[in-house]
Write a protein that holds these residues in place. Sequence first.
Motif, PDB file in Angstrom:
ATOM      1  N   LEU A 133       0.854  -1.294   0.148  1.00  0.00           N
ATOM      2  CA  LEU A 133       0.088   0.081  -0.234  1.00  0.00           C
ATOM      3  C   LEU A 133       0.590   1.011  -0.050  1.00  0.00           C
ATOM      4  N   LEU A 134       1.973   1.304   0.774  1.00  0.00           N
ATOM      5  CA  LEU A 134       2.627   2.625   1.074  1.00  0.00           C
ATOM      6  C   LEU A 134       3.903   2.639  -0.166  1.00  0.00           C
ATOM      7  N   PRO A 135       3.909   3.573  -1.003  1.00  0.00           N
ATOM      8  CA  PRO A 135       4.951   3.357  -2.057  1.00  0.00           C
ATOM      9  C   PRO A 135       6.265   4.062  -1.599  1.00  0.00           C
ATOM     10  N   LEU A 136       7.410   3.725  -2.236  1.00  0.00           N
ATOM     11  CA  LEU A 136       8.715   4.028  -1.939  1.00  0.00           C
ATOM     12  C   LEU A 136       8.925   5.305  -2.799  1.00  0.00           C
ATOM     13  N   TYR A 137       9.963   6.156  -2.343  1.00  0.00           N
ATOM     14  CA  TYR A 137      10.218   7.491  -2.917  1.00  0.00           C
ATOM     15  C   TYR A 137      11.584   7.573  -2.725  1.00  0.00           C
ATOM     16  N   ASP A 138      12.335   8.068  -3.857  1.00  0.00           N
ATOM     17  CA  ASP A 138      13.804   8.664  -3.908  1.00  0.00           C
ATOM     18  C   ASP A 138      13.998   9.517  -5.119  1.00  0.00           C
ATOM     19  N   ARG A 139      14.935   9.736  -5.270  1.00  0.00           N
ATOM     20  CA  ARG A 139      15.243  10.691  -6.423  1.00  0.00           C
ATOM     21  C   ARG A 139      14.894  10.377  -7.871  1.00  0.00           C
ATOM     22  N   ASN A 140      15.175   8.726  -8.039  1.00  0.00           N
ATOM     23  CA  ASN A 140      14.759   8.155  -9.288  1.00  0.00           C
ATOM     24  C   ASN A 140      13.390   8.156  -9.668  1.00  0.00           C
ATOM     25  N   ILE A 141      12.597   7.859  -8.458  1.00  0.00           N
ATOM     26  CA  ILE A 141      11.305   7.795  -8.510  1.00  0.00           C
ATOM     27  C   ILE A 141      10.673   9.293  -8.687  1.00  0.00           C
ATOM     28  N   ARG A 142      11.157  10.276  -8.359  1.00  0.00           N
ATOM     29  CA  ARG A 142      10.691  11.606  -8.223  1.00  0.00           C
ATOM     30  C   ARG A 142      11.075  11.828  -9.850  1.00  0.00           C
ATOM     31  N   GLN A 173      -0.720   4.691  -8.121  1.00  0.00           N
ATOM     32  CA  GLN A 173      -1.715   3.773  -8.073  1.00  0.00           C
ATOM     33  C   GLN A 173      -2.440   3.605  -9.444  1.00  0.00           C
ATOM     34  N   GLU A 174      -2.514   4.766 -10.407  1.00  0.00           N
ATOM     35  CA  GLU A 174      -2.949   4.363 -11.699  1.00  0.00           C
ATOM     36  C   GLU A 174      -2.017   3.389 -12.426  1.00  0.00           C
ATOM     37  N   ASP A 175      -0.705   3.704 -12.348  1.00  0.00           N
ATOM     38  CA  ASP A 175       0.281   2.894 -13.019  1.00  0.00           C
ATOM     39  C   ASP A 175       0.072   1.506 -12.493  1.00  0.00           C
ATOM     40  N   LEU A 176      -0.168   1.304 -10.986  1.00  0.00           N
ATOM     41  CA  LEU A 176      -0.098   0.061 -10.449  1.00  0.00           C
ATOM     42  C   LEU A 176      -1.380  -0.925 -10.991  1.00  0.00           C
ATOM     43  N   THR A 177      -2.626  -0.113 -11.069  1.00  0.00           N
ATOM     44  CA  THR A 177      -4.055  -0.556 -11.233  1.00  0.00           C
ATOM     45  C   THR A 177      -3.884  -0.957 -12.699  1.00  0.00           C
ATOM     46  N   THR A 178      -3.439  -0.217 -13.656  1.00  0.00           N
ATOM     47  CA  THR A 178      -3.761  -0.432 -14.988  1.00  0.00           C
ATOM     48  C   THR A 178      -2.734  -1.549 -15.670  1.00  0.00           C
ATOM     49  N   ALA A 187       6.686  -9.230  -9.937  1.00  0.00           N
ATOM     50  CA  ALA A 187       6.676  -9.497  -8.290  1.00  0.00           C
ATOM     51  C   ALA A 187       7.033 -10.999  -8.008  1.00  0.00           C
ATOM     52  N   GLY A 188       6.685 -11.625  -8.823  1.00  0.00           N
ATOM     53  CA  GLY A 188       6.543 -13.401  -8.681  1.00  0.00           C
ATOM     54  C   GLY A 188       8.043 -13.899  -8.891  1.00  0.00           C
ATOM     55  N   LEU A 189       8.981 -13.039  -9.632  1.00  0.00           N
ATOM     56  CA  LEU A 189      10.306 -13.352  -9.827  1.00  0.00           C
ATOM     57  C   LEU A 189      11.044 -13.446  -8.454  1.00  0.00           C
ATOM     58  N   ALA A 190      10.816 -13.015  -7.531  1.00  0.00           N
ATOM     59  CA  ALA A 190      11.531 -12.831  -6.301  1.00  0.00           C
ATOM     60  C   ALA A 190      11.759 -14.476  -5.684  1.00  0.00           C
ATOM     61  N   THR A 191      13.157 -14.672  -5.255  1.00  0.00           N
ATOM     62  CA  THR A 191      13.383 -15.876  -5.139  1.00  0.00           C
ATOM     63  C   THR A 191      13.440 -16.349  -3.682  1.00  0.00           C
ATOM     64  N   ARG A 199       6.114  -3.007  -4.882  1.00  0.00           N
ATOM     65  CA  ARG A 199       7.768  -3.021  -4.793  1.00  0.00           C
ATOM     66  C   ARG A 199       8.277  -3.263  -6.240  1.00  0.00           C
ATOM     67  N   ALA A 200       7.675  -4.001  -6.811  1.00  0.00           N
ATOM     68  CA  ALA A 200       8.212  -4.334  -8.287  1.00  0.00           C
ATOM     69  C   ALA A 200       8.136  -3.076  -8.995  1.00  0.00           C
ATOM     70  N   LEU A 201       7.160  -2.215  -9.071  1.00  0.00           N
ATOM     71  CA  LEU A 201       7.154  -1.156  -9.411  1.00  0.00           C
ATOM     72  C   LEU A 201       8.068  -0.136  -9.258  1.00  0.00           C
ATOM     73  N   ASP A 202       8.458  -0.154  -7.903  1.00  0.00           N
ATOM     74  CA  ASP A 202       9.580   0.537  -7.511  1.00  0.00           C
ATOM     75  C   ASP A 202      10.962   0.302  -8.151  1.00  0.00           C
ATOM     76  N   ILE A 203      11.114  -1.112  -8.200  1.00  0.00           N
ATOM     77  CA  ILE A 203      12.488  -1.416  -8.674  1.00  0.00           C
ATOM     78  C   ILE A 203      12.555  -1.074 -10.053  1.00  0.00           C
ATOM     79  N   VAL A 204      11.580  -1.236 -10.998  1.00  0.00           N
ATOM     80  CA  VAL A 204      11.545  -1.012 -12.417  1.00  0.00           C
ATOM     81  C   VAL A 204      11.722   0.833 -12.378  1.00  0.00           C
ATOM     82  N   GLY A 205      10.997   1.343 -11.284  1.00  0.00           N
ATOM     83  CA  GLY A 205      11.015   2.855 -11.601  1.00  0.00           C
ATOM     84  C   GLY A 205      12.400   3.305 -11.189  1.00  0.00           C
TER      85      GLY A 205
END
Length: 227
Positions: A133-142, A173-178, A187-191, A199-205
Amino acid sequence: MTTIRVGGTHTSLEKAEQHVREYVTNTGRRWAYPAYDGYPGHDGPELGEADLLAPALLNAQQNPIGSYYGFESILDVLNERLAEIPTDVTLDIATDATLEKIAQLYGVLDTNKPKYISLTKLSKALHRKRPGLLPLYDRNIRHCYVYAHGAPVPDTKNRSWTDLTRLWVAAVQEDLTTQLDQWTALAGLATGPTITPLRALDIVGWYLGDQRGSGEWTSEDPEPSDV
């Protein structure tokens, strides 16, 4: 070719898979997974003292002692607002009321901002308590959400942290939902420790917003005066 979007940036699904797979296999122990995602922290839905060390595992390590005490000084107010955030809701189905509570939670920095505590560090402490629910933020996401061409959040001077969060989290939310099926598959790639689609969205972002193009993250998001 299937593409995947984070804010104003995008890449092919194939490249996104490569990025996430590299991150979550982490054979060279270069990345925060599994250290951050598997860090035990404080047991329970609220923030505890052990959780205050978690941001360092996502490279938000500047002034760790000052950051720890800064977090400690606002722990009560953070937990008051965190208690209003559901534990069983993910961002893709969050209501407008829940989004506003997230804005108020991250917006604690408008009235209670200790030295060394940025939105970057705050989000990295909070994400682990509600990872879907709570997204991550840093300069890359910004960069993805504010500065990239076509980014959905206007680059506005002197904006409050609360207002930034309202706009940014709605865009996430829009990017996640659509694109939920794609993020779920990534996310299923996590071993090891499981990760959420968010979290997967954050990694790609993180990769897409890296303006150095290096895939290396060397310092914390600087304190912006124009949030």
